[in-house]
Design a protein around this motif. Structure first.
Motif, PDB file in Angstrom:
ATOM      1  N   ASP A  38       0.818  -1.219   0.000  1.00 17.40           N
ATOM      2  CA  ASP A  38       0.000   0.000   0.000  1.00 17.40           C
ATOM      3  C   ASP A  38       0.846   1.261   0.000  1.00 17.40           C
ATOM      4  N   ASP A  88      -6.040  -4.281   7.027  1.00 19.71           N
ATOM      5  CA  ASP A  88      -7.371  -3.749   6.700  1.00 19.71           C
ATOM      6  C   ASP A  88      -7.960  -2.935   7.841  1.00 19.71           C
ATOM      7  N   TYR A  91      -7.557   0.847   7.613  1.00 17.05           N
ATOM      8  CA  TYR A  91      -8.423   1.547   6.659  1.00 17.05           C
ATOM      9  C   TYR A  91      -9.875   1.566   7.127  1.00 17.05           C
ATOM     10  N   LEU A 502     -11.497  -6.234   4.031  1.00 15.77           N
ATOM     11  CA  LEU A 502     -11.868  -5.430   2.867  1.00 15.77           C
ATOM     12  C   LEU A 502     -11.592  -6.182   1.576  1.00 15.77           C
ATOM     13  N   LYS A 507     -10.529  -1.348  -0.517  1.00 18.40           N
ATOM     14  CA  LYS A 507      -9.309  -0.787   0.071  1.00 18.40           C
ATOM     15  C   LYS A 507      -8.721   0.306  -0.809  1.00 18.40           C
TER      16      LYS A 507
END
Length: 590
Positions: A38, A88, A91, A502, A507
């Motif tokens: 990410d 996850d 987020y 997610l 995401k």
């Protein structure tokens, strides 16, 4: 603290713990699509301080982050790039913290901060607003709204250029050839009527030049000695002397123009907090010429003219007062800037939205104000922009070949109608609803097409291309917003959600939403609506990918469905807020 700030601190700790090096900065970038992760830490800049193999250094830091940072789920290293996977839960927690905040991304006004004054439009009162003014207005208005969203108090202003020889040309032509025409008697907007006489002056002036040339004058002498021009120059002298008849005509015709401008501004969706008029400011600045002479900022030449020598600053010498004691534009601009600070003592900086042909003028103006000792002069910014061209070529006001702003707005609505009818998207709309929607789509297309381009770049404006319902256009984004509203109308917005994991598309969409506050601040710092426009397009592309890959209303369970509906609602609100910063409306249905 943001995720990047948290990670930065832990990366520094990892380097300190494992390599005994105090790292000052950590460089991040978005993880490339082909790799898991990410956010990516770039190892290469560290090699100046940390000796070793970049892959091994990345592995060491990655292991430290997994062990010590709750948000870090996993990592991988590709050459000198440490790709970090975020759990996850991070987020989901972020999303839950902002889902009910309709102003997410906007900063509340900071009381201690100085205000900013943004100048835009600033037209001449001898013609209607045209396509060039449209770009100016859209940029100035949007930058004002972006600065507000970043936490600044903003005053929107313009200086109306309501005096000078060009104004007298329209006045003289109307007096000579107008036969008492008024906006009421002709059905024309006042600015259009006055603009017609500016064109008329040019036509008659050219006839006189040709007549003088045919009688033996040189072209240069003919241009100087044409009776119409001499009469216009005398009219300006009469106006400056306060001649009652001339001033009365000036007030009457300017009044027509102001009414016309007000209608155009309303149609364009821009406004102002305060107005300045050149007729009130053209004598300002002369007192500061005297002060500048005393302090040595300015020097008087033998003929009595006053100059500012900027050669040591890489510029040239600039006149600030003529030998006869009269002001030049630079003098007026110095005086007007100082007057604005007097009028609004909380203002600590100004933004001037003016075309790039004036780049040098503003360089000089800002430098002179600094030399005169005004502290706020360091916070002056020239929002310089390129011209707007059309496929048909360059516009010329005096020849009547400009693209009138009102006509352009009408044409955009007509083009929106034509394309919408072809696509058959508006079944069940009343005639009035369609008319309002065409205007919203047309104006949205115009504004987005202009604002998505970096201000400094020149634009070739193509109305048809701007109203495409696919690609990086206003209507494409408006259509996506309307699509989300359609989903929300079918959903129960009050159901709660407790998702723990997610979908990758969820995401990615949350990550895009998360960028909005940073984009707003960057757009404010760079005075660039293009950053907002292109962010919104990226957000919409991400939503459409989500929409095509994930079932929203047909989710597997109620909690998942509620989460996806709420996520769609947050995206819609972000689109609406970002488009609001561009002065663009979003329709609830399309």
């Amino acid at each position: 603290m943001s995720l990047q700030e948290t990670l930065s601190n832990y990366v520094k700790q990892a380097v300190k713990t494992n390599f005994s090096i105090a790292l000052e900065n950590v460089e991040f970038q978005a993880t490339r699509k082909e790799f898991a992760g990410d956010i990516t830490v770039v190892i290469f800049p560290m090699l100046r301080f940390v000796k070793g193999n970049p892959v091994q250094i990345g592995e060491t830091i990655g292991n430290y982050l997994v062990e010590n940072v709750a948000e870090v789920k996993a990592f991988n290293v590709v050459k000198g790039f440490l790709n970090i996977e975020i759990d996850d839960s991070y987020y989901i927690n972020f999303f839950n913290s902002i889902k009910d905040n309709n102003n997410f991304g906007f900063v509340s006004q900071k009381a201690k901060d100085k205000s900013i004054m943004v100048e835009y439009s600033s037209p001449n009162t001898n013609k209607p607003l045209h396509l060039g003014h449209v770009r100016n207005n859209l940029l100035g208005f949007s930058v004002s709204e972006i600065l507000k969203a970043s936490g600044k108090k903003v005053y929107k202003t313009q200086i109306i250029n309501d005096r000078g020889i060009h104004i007298c040309k329209s006045m003289l032509a109307w007096e000579r050839f107008g036969n008492g025409e008024t906006p009421e008697s002709t059905g024309l907007k006042g600015d259009k009527l006055v603009g017609n006489y500016y064109v008329k002056f040019d036509q008659e002036y050219k006839k006189e030049i040709q007549d003088l040339i045919s009688k033996g004058s040189s072209e240069e002498d003919a241009k100087k000695n044409a009776p119409l021009l001499i009469e216009a120059q005398n009219m300006l002298l009469n106006w400056e002397a306060g001649d009652d008849e001339t001033v009365a005509l000036w007030k009457k015709m300017n009044g027509w123009v102001y009414d016309g401008f007000a209608e155009t501004y309303k149609n364009l969706g821009v406004d102002f907090d305060t107005l300045y008029y050149e007729s009130n400011t053209y004598l300002l600045g002369k007192e500061f010429v005297a002060e500048g002479l005393k302090s040595g900022v300015f020097q008087k030449e033998e003929d009595g003219s006053v100059w500012c020598d900027l050669t040591e600053d890489g510029l040239d010498k600039k006149i600030v007062q003529r030998a006869d004691g009269t002001a030049v534009y630079m003098t007026q601009d110095i005086g007007t800037a100082i007057q604005r600070i007097k009028d609004f003592p909380d203002v600590g900086g100004m933004v001037y939205t003016v075309g790039n042909e004036q780049d040098y003028h503003f360089q000089v103006l800002f430098l002179i104000l600094k030399k005169l000792g005004f502290d706020w002069a360091k916070n002056l910014y020239h929002l310089s922009y390129g011209m707007v061209d059309l496929p048909s070529g360059k516009m010329k006001s005096r020849e009547g070949t400009v693209v009138d702003a009102d006509d352009l707005i009408e044409d955009m609505a007509a083009t929106a109608e034509e394309i919408s009818e072809e696509l058959g998207k508006l079944d069940g709309y009343s005639k009035e609803e369609k008319k309002e929607l065409y205007k919203t789509i047309g104006l949205g297309a115009l504004k987005y097409y202009i604002l998505k381009v970096d201000p400094k770049k020149r634009i070739l404006f193509d109305p048809k291309e701007s109203i495409d319902f696919q690609g990086n256009t206003g209507p494409f984004i408006q259509y996506t917003y309307a699509r989300i509203q359609s989903i929300l109308r079918k959903a129960d917005l009050n159901t709660s959600s407790n998702v723990k994991e997610l979908h990758p598309k969820e995401k990615e969409l949350i990550k895009q939403v998360q960028l909005f506050p940073e984009v707003v601040q960057n757009a404010a710092d760079n005075h660039s609506p293009a950053l907002i426009a292109n962010y919104t397009y990226d957000l919409v592309k991400e939503f459409n990918s989500f929409y095509q890959n994930v079932s929203i209303l047909g989710a597997d369970n109620a909690s998942e469905k509620a989460f996806r509906v709420q996520l769609s609602q947050v995206v819609a609100n972000t689109i609406k807020n970002s488009f609001g910063l561009l002065g663009i409306q979003v329709p609830e249905r399309m």
